[in-house]
Write an enzyme that holds these catalytic residues in place. Structure first.
Site, PDB file in Angstrom:
ATOM      1  N   ARG A 264       0.906  -1.139  -0.064  1.00  0.00           N
ATOM      2  CA  ARG A 264      -0.010  -0.052   0.086  1.00  0.00           C
ATOM      3  C   ARG A 264       0.884   1.268   0.003  1.00  0.00           C
ATOM      4  NH1 ARG A 264      -4.916  -1.865   4.052  1.00  0.00           N
ATOM      5  NH2 ARG A 264      -5.414  -3.688   2.874  1.00  0.00           N
ATOM      6  N   ARG A 279       1.983   2.012  10.491  1.00  0.00           N
ATOM      7  CA  ARG A 279       1.426   2.111   8.976  1.00  0.00           C
ATOM      8  C   ARG A 279       2.666   1.796   8.211  1.00  0.00           C
ATOM      9  NH1 ARG A 279      -2.821   4.303   7.108  1.00  0.00           N
ATOM     10  NH2 ARG A 279      -3.647   4.926   9.179  1.00  0.00           N
ATOM     11  N   SER A 354     -10.402  -6.337   9.368  1.00  0.00           N
ATOM     12  CA  SER A 354     -11.594  -5.649   8.870  1.00  0.00           C
ATOM     13  C   SER A 354     -12.398  -6.654   8.114  1.00  0.00           C
ATOM     14  CB  SER A 354     -11.202  -4.570   7.903  1.00  0.00           C
ATOM     15  OG  SER A 354     -12.225  -3.913   7.495  1.00  0.00           O
ATOM     16  N   ARG A 392       0.170  -5.289  12.587  1.00  0.00           N
ATOM     17  CA  ARG A 392      -0.242  -4.640  13.740  1.00  0.00           C
ATOM     18  C   ARG A 392      -0.585  -5.809  14.943  1.00  0.00           C
ATOM     19  NH1 ARG A 392      -3.864  -0.751  10.665  1.00  0.00           N
ATOM     20  NH2 ARG A 392      -2.531   0.813   9.988  1.00  0.00           N
TER      21      ARG A 392
END
Length: 424
Positions: A264, A279, A354, A392
């Site tokens: 990403r 991140r 998610s 994470r």
RNA sequence: GGAGAGGUGGCAGAGUGGUCGAAUGCGGCGGUCUUGAAAACCGUUGAAGGUUACGCCUUCCGGGGGUUCGAAUCCCUCCCUCUCCGCCA
């Protein structure tokens, strides 16, 4: 992709859904293009019908060795007219599709209302026995731990590729691999998924199918000369396994699980959560993807969340489940639960998973259907969830299981995979 | 990377400018026969869109563009698969 018929019949509802997601409303433009489009189709089809009849007649005349020239001359006009209509239709249709692809999925009616992530709803919190969020013990954060133990080297990762490309060393690398294998095996053996290992690059069709394109183009790494993208999540290749297919009803539900690195660019988020793993541009993830019949997708989402939670319970890591409000839902999702793990070092929750239900939104874009009992092809519902992302998760794992002398105790289920019980 | 061959319905496989959405075989579904099944025989069996009605029309033979009154069939271009050579984990 949204169903044009829904858009035609309930433009108000669609507009409300778009507004709830704070997306750009292009409904009126789409509707007027749709109208023009249908006019053109009708006109062109009528002429084509004429052409087909006349064409047959010309064939007959020729076979009978009669003069077909007058008929041919007449046909020329019709053909020119068809060409003009088709040219315009092509333009209108292209614009129509472009706009349609930019319409987000509508929030599910059960998704909480809200205007920002502040309105997300905490559904549950799970803490290991004897663990408290208000623990006043001094925790080292994962960057400090990683450095001291010699298992994470962010500086050298940056040297190789740039900031945000982590380097795992020694027991760090092996722990990462143990974590991935443990999660995959758990989903295969306990939760009934089938393992897949996919390409890590995907073409524009695949990216459009799952909804990364057109909206997220700037967030992906693109290999220009081959027109391929590095996948931002295994959701893309796994969901696209069945693109342009009609599945037998008996095959459903299909549950796939697969590992992939995720790439990403994180455009626009520079300077935010930059520390360590918080991140990064590349991370590892185990992804779960389901293809189900429409009536089963609600329950499938609950199962998906539970499958992800199971990993954290086994690893004894504190977490909570958040339901996203309408405004915080991603472009393609209708309903979504995030799982956040606790970072004792940062003293905050980190999004590690998610889990989303896309209903028929992706299926429509990617044309993934199944043949129902009455023989008619219907769109499946697709879902996916991280199970989980290691970056994470690794933060929470290292910090939560650190020992008082600055080492890390390996959670029991990982020990056989890792080959060691502690890192010190 | 070089040379060649090829991409047609669920599968196999015909079709080289007009009556081709497409022969034939297999598979699937329905029926006849049978106590039941098999075999045999008969029928049926793709998708999308438009119109709207349960009928009609249009489009689709790897994708896109073109030639032509008319394209599965001719031309251009891209993609993919296979074979051989080269390179290589």
């Amino acid at each position: 992709m949204i169903d044009v018929k829904v858009l035609r019949e309930n433009p108000k509802e669609v507009k409300a859904g778009i507004a709830a997601k704070k997306a750009t409303d292009n409904v009126d433009e789409i509707l007027s293009l749709d109208e023009r489009r249908r006019e053109l189709i009708k006109e062109a089809d009528d002429l084509k019908s004429k052409r087909n009849t006349a064409s047959k007649r010309i064939g007959e005349l020729k076979r009978e060795k009669k003069d077909a020239q007058p008929a041919i001359d007449k046909m020329k006009e019709t053909s020119d007219a068809i060409k003009r209509l088709d040219d315009e239709l092509r333009e209108v249709d292209a614009k129509f599709h472009e706009l349609l692809l930019a319409v987000p999925n509508l929030p599910h009616y059960t998704a909480p209302e809200g205007t920002s992530e502040k309105d997300n709803v905490e559904k549950k919190q799970w803490l290991p026995k004897g663990f408290s969020l208000e623990d006043d013990r001094e925790y080292l954060d994962h960057v400090e731990l990683g450095k001291r133990l010699g298992i994470l080297d962010f500086e050298r990762g940056a040297k190789i590729a740039g900031a945000g490309f982590p380097l795992y060393v020694g027991k760090g690398a092996r722990l990462e691999r143990a974590l991935l294998n443990f999660m995959i095996d758990l989903h295969l053996e306990k939760h009934g998924y089938e393992e897949v290992m996919t390409p890590f690059l995907a073409n524009p069709e695949s990216m459009t199918g799952t909804g990364q394109l057109p909206k997220m183009a700037d967030d992906m790494y693109r290999i220009d000369r081959d027109d391929l993208y590095l996948i931002p999540t295994a959701e893309v290749p796994i969901t696209n396994i069945h693109r342009d297919e009609i599945l037998d009803e008996a095959r459903l539900p299909i549950s796939y699980c697969g590992y992939s690195p995720c790439f990403r660019r994180e455009a626009g988020s520079y300077g935010k959560d930059t520390r360590g793993f918080l991140r990064v541009h590349q991370f590892n993830k185990v992804e779960m993807v389901k293809f189900v019949k429409p009536e089963d997708s609600g329950e499938a989402l609950q199962n998906l969340v539970n499958d992800a939670e199971d990993v954290l319970r086994a690893l004894d890591i504190p977490y909570r489940v958040i339901e996203l409000c309408a405004a915080d839902l991603s472009f393609a999702a209708a309903k979504c639960f995030d799982i956040e793990t606790w970072s004792p070092g940062e003293k905050k929750w980190l999004e590690a998973s998610s889990c989303s239900n896309f209903l028929d939104f992706q299926a429509r874009r990617a044309s993934i259907r199944y043949r129902s009992a009455d023989g008619k092809p219907e769109f499946v519902h697709t879902l996916n969830g991280s199970g989980l992302a290691t970056s994470r998760l690794m933060v929470s794992l290292l910090e939560r299981h650190q020992t008082s002398d600055g080492g890390v105790r390996v959670p029991e289920p990982l020990r056989d995979y890792a080959g060691f019980d502690v890192i010190d």
